[in-house]
Motif scaffolding. Structure first.
Motif, short mmCIF file in Angstrom:
data_model
loop_
_atom_site.label_atom_id
_atom_site.label_comp_id
_atom_site.label_asym_id
_atom_site.label_seq_id
_atom_site.Cartn_x
_atom_site.Cartn_y
_atom_site.Cartn_z
N SER A 106 0.83 -1.21 0.00
CA SER A 106 0.00 0.00 0.00
C SER A 106 0.86 1.26 0.00
O SER A 106 0.36 2.35 -0.30
CB SER A 106 -0.92 0.02 1.23
OG SER A 106 -0.16 0.24 2.41
N THR A 108 1.84 2.81 2.44
CA THR A 108 1.45 3.70 3.53
C THR A 108 2.63 3.96 4.45
O THR A 108 2.78 5.07 4.99
CB THR A 108 0.29 3.08 4.32
OG1 THR A 108 -0.79 2.78 3.41
CG2 THR A 108 -0.21 4.00 5.41
N ASP A 380 -6.60 -0.59 9.40
CA ASP A 380 -6.39 0.86 9.43
C ASP A 380 -7.30 1.50 10.47
O ASP A 380 -8.03 0.81 11.20
CB ASP A 380 -6.55 1.48 8.04
CG ASP A 380 -7.99 1.42 7.49
OD1 ASP A 380 -8.94 1.20 8.28
OD2 ASP A 380 -8.15 1.60 6.27
N GLN A 381 -7.28 2.80 10.57
CA GLN A 381 -8.03 3.50 11.61
C GLN A 381 -9.54 3.36 11.45
O GLN A 381 -10.30 3.62 12.39
CB GLN A 381 -7.64 4.99 11.64
CG GLN A 381 -8.14 5.82 10.47
CD GLN A 381 -7.26 5.69 9.23
OE1 GLN A 381 -6.30 4.92 9.20
NE2 GLN A 381 -7.58 6.48 8.22
N HIS A 400 -2.22 3.97 10.22
CA HIS A 400 -2.96 5.17 9.80
C HIS A 400 -2.73 5.41 8.31
O HIS A 400 -1.60 5.50 7.84
CB HIS A 400 -2.51 6.38 10.61
CG HIS A 400 -3.01 6.34 12.03
ND1 HIS A 400 -4.23 6.85 12.40
CD2 HIS A 400 -2.46 5.82 13.15
CE1 HIS A 400 -4.41 6.67 13.69
NE2 HIS A 400 -3.36 6.04 14.17
N ARG A 401 -3.87 5.53 7.61
CA ARG A 401 -3.82 5.69 6.14
C ARG A 401 -4.84 6.76 5.74
O ARG A 401 -6.04 6.62 5.98
CB ARG A 401 -4.15 4.35 5.48
CG ARG A 401 -4.15 4.36 3.96
CD ARG A 401 -4.32 2.95 3.43
NE ARG A 401 -5.63 2.41 3.75
CZ ARG A 401 -6.67 2.35 2.90
NH1 ARG A 401 -6.52 2.83 1.66
NH2 ARG A 401 -7.81 1.83 3.26
N GLY A 402 -4.35 7.84 5.15
CA GLY A 402 -5.24 8.87 4.63
C GLY A 402 -5.83 9.79 5.68
O GLY A 402 -6.77 10.54 5.39
N ASP A 403 -5.29 9.75 6.90
CA ASP A 403 -5.76 10.69 7.92
C ASP A 403 -4.61 11.60 8.35
O ASP A 403 -3.53 11.57 7.75
CB ASP A 403 -6.40 9.95 9.10
CG ASP A 403 -5.39 9.11 9.88
OD1 ASP A 403 -4.20 9.04 9.47
OD2 ASP A 403 -5.77 8.50 10.90
N HIS A 406 -1.29 9.87 8.91
CA HIS A 406 -0.92 8.96 7.81
C HIS A 406 0.55 8.53 7.89
O HIS A 406 1.45 9.34 8.10
CB HIS A 406 -1.16 9.65 6.46
CG HIS A 406 -0.79 8.80 5.28
ND1 HIS A 406 -1.66 7.91 4.71
CD2 HIS A 406 0.38 8.69 4.59
CE1 HIS A 406 -1.06 7.29 3.69
NE2 HIS A 406 0.19 7.76 3.60
N GLY A 407 0.75 7.22 7.74
CA GLY A 407 2.10 6.69 7.73
C GLY A 407 2.63 6.29 9.10
O GLY A 407 3.77 5.80 9.20
#
Length: 500
Positions: A106, A108, A380-381, A400-403, A406-407
């Motif tokens: 991903s 991430t 993920d979250q 954490h992905r896209g918040d 993230h990363g």
């Protein structure tokens, strides 16, 4: 007297004294009082949570001031290493497609964060030393989409498995599992299928349907090819089940069975295929809840041809419904049959995750489980990605992905509750007897190096004076309310060694 003569005289006297003491010992006589070895010190690792749901970690496996054993019994948790039970095979979770993708392709996580996360999970010195992986054999509900290792367009079949490929797993699951084995060479790997390829089933779908009888042999060879492919990529698989949660559940990759059908497939197809391929992988029955044993486990275990087969390994249990004592009832009927705890998911539905984890861990292992395994290593979250099924499951870590974070990776309370077991109890350990109570349940283990680990949980809302009694000595610890602890001490005369 000249100095040289004095030195020779003292040396001769010392040799004579040693010889005399040796002769007394050889003759069965005690040459005199000896100073007894000091009792070992007890290392203490504490986990607390600060919210009613048992999810916000206050202290996570935090090392406390060591305890000292003092002469005299003290009651409380009395540990008796002379009484032994099952051998520990490991604890861990699953590289679901979701977990592996989040940690891998991903993108991430950067490389340093990924490696640090894997070390935190699988390295016992720098992490919690997970020692058992139960990976889905194809898609589960915690996957991005449905898939198997031989998917074809509708209307096509592949009875010779010419299109079989584990290519999907080469992106994330296989390399991450191989890295986990490198970090912990004692890691045991199990595989469980949620479904056969759609073309083998009577409804032509990955969702529900039954395996057609004419494909029993083909599906057994599908297992063999999977195991051979994993072994070729450096990941030997020690255990498989014929089916994860037979008949459960519509809306996700799944497959329906009867107990008789599972017994027939296991006896007449799967076990002979493994044996014929020279594989040592063992089959575990059931792979579902305690209350489903009579329907789906007993027909398999009750068949002497299955139970006596060299590739049959025991019963896999999930901890969601029924009575954990069913494990002991089955053990009493079949004492040589191993039990494995293979799935206990955390999730938003759990009222107190910390309490439930410790109660489940202790109860399962006190009822003969050789392993204790959670569900997905990571989500993920938002609890995903998922393909039907559980939208509120939690993992040992959250990616954490896209918040806003993230990363980054959070360690959940489940990371620490699992660590109470896997960081301090090594594969090959034997469970040993210990007294327990409803207020402070516990379970005790003796490791291969002779060290002892006792896991306990204060189930009350007030601190408890907790006493350890061992070999006529006792140590006292004030265990905080609703907190978990692992006590660790070395064998007599051994230097203290801990997981850190």
């Amino acid at each position: 007297m000249p100095p040289g003569r004095l030195r020779r005289l003292l040396a001769a006297t010392t040799v004579a004294a040693l010889a005399g003491a040796t002769a007394l010992v050889a003759a069965g006589q005690d040459p005199g009082p000896r100073r007894p070895a000091a009792p070992p010190r007890v290392q203490v690792y504490l986990t607390t949570t600060t919210d009613p749901g048992g999810r916000t970690v206050g202290k996570g496996l935090e090392r406390q001031r060591p305890l000292t054993f003092r002469p005299g019994p003290g009651g409380g948790i009395t540990v008796d290493p002379s009484r032994t039970y099952q051998t520990f095979r490991g604890g861990g979770a699953s590289f679901t497609d979701t977990a592996a993708w989040l940690l891998g392709s991903s993108r991430t996580l950067d490389d340093a964060t990924r490696e640090a996360t894997l070390r935190a999970l699988f390295d016992r010195r720098h992490g919690i030393g997970l020692s058992f992986l139960r990976n889905p054999m194809g898609a589960s509900d915690l996957a991005r989409y449905g898939y198997t290792y031989d998917d074809l367009p509708a209307g096509r079949t592949d009875p010779d498995l010419r299109h079989f490929s584990v290519g999907h797993d080469l992106a994330d699951i296989l390399p991450l599992t191989a890295r986990a084995r490198a970090l912990n060479p004692a890691l045991t790997v199990m595989a469980s299928p949620w479904t056969a390829p759609a073309w083998m089933k009577d409804n032509g779908s990955l969702d529900q349907g039954r395996l057609r009888a004419r494909y029993h042999g083909t599906y057994a060879r599908y297992f063999v090819k999977y195991l051979q492919a994993y072994r070729a990529h450096g990941v030997p698989v020690a255990y498989v089940s014929a089916q994860n949660e037979p008949t459960c559940c519509a809306g996700l990759p799944s497959m329906r069975w009867t107990g008789a059908g599972l017994a027939r497939f296991t006896r007449d197809a799967l076990l002979p295929a493994l044996r014929g391929a020279g594989l040592r992988t063992k089959v575990l029955a059931l792979d579902w809840n305690w209350d489903r044993y009579a329907r789906f486990g007993a027909p398999v275990v009750g068949d002497p041809a299955i139970r006596g087969h060299p590739n049959f390994g025991g019963v896999a249990w999930h901890g969601y419904a029924g009575d954990v004592a069913e494990q002991s009832r089955v053990h009493d009927r079949h004492p040589r049959l191993a039990a494995f705890g293979t799935e206990n998911s955390g999730g938003a539905w759990v009222a107190d995750q910390h309490r439930e984890d410790l109660r489940d861990l202790i109860a399962a292992t006190r009822n003969w489980s050789s392993s204790w395994v959670k569900w997905s290593l990571a989500v993920d979250q938002n609890g995903g990605p998922h393909h039907g099924g559980c939208a509120t499951c939690t993992g040992l870590v959250t990616v954490h992905r896209g918040d806003a974070a993230h990363g980054s990776v959070d360690r959940t309370v489940e990371y620490y509750t699992m660590g109470h077991l896997t960081k301090f109890v090594r594969p090959g350990a034997r469970r040993i007897a210990s007294t327990t109570s409803a207020e402070v349940p516990d379970v005790a283990w003796r490791n291969p190096d002779g060290s002892t680990a006792v896991i306990a949980y204060n189930a009350t809302d007030t601190p408890r004076r907790t006493v350890l009694t061992w070999h006529g000595h006792h140590a006292v610890y004030r265990l905080p309310a609703r907190a978990s602890v692992t006590f660790v001490w070395p064998a007599r005369g051994a230097a203290a060694r801990t997981g850190r």
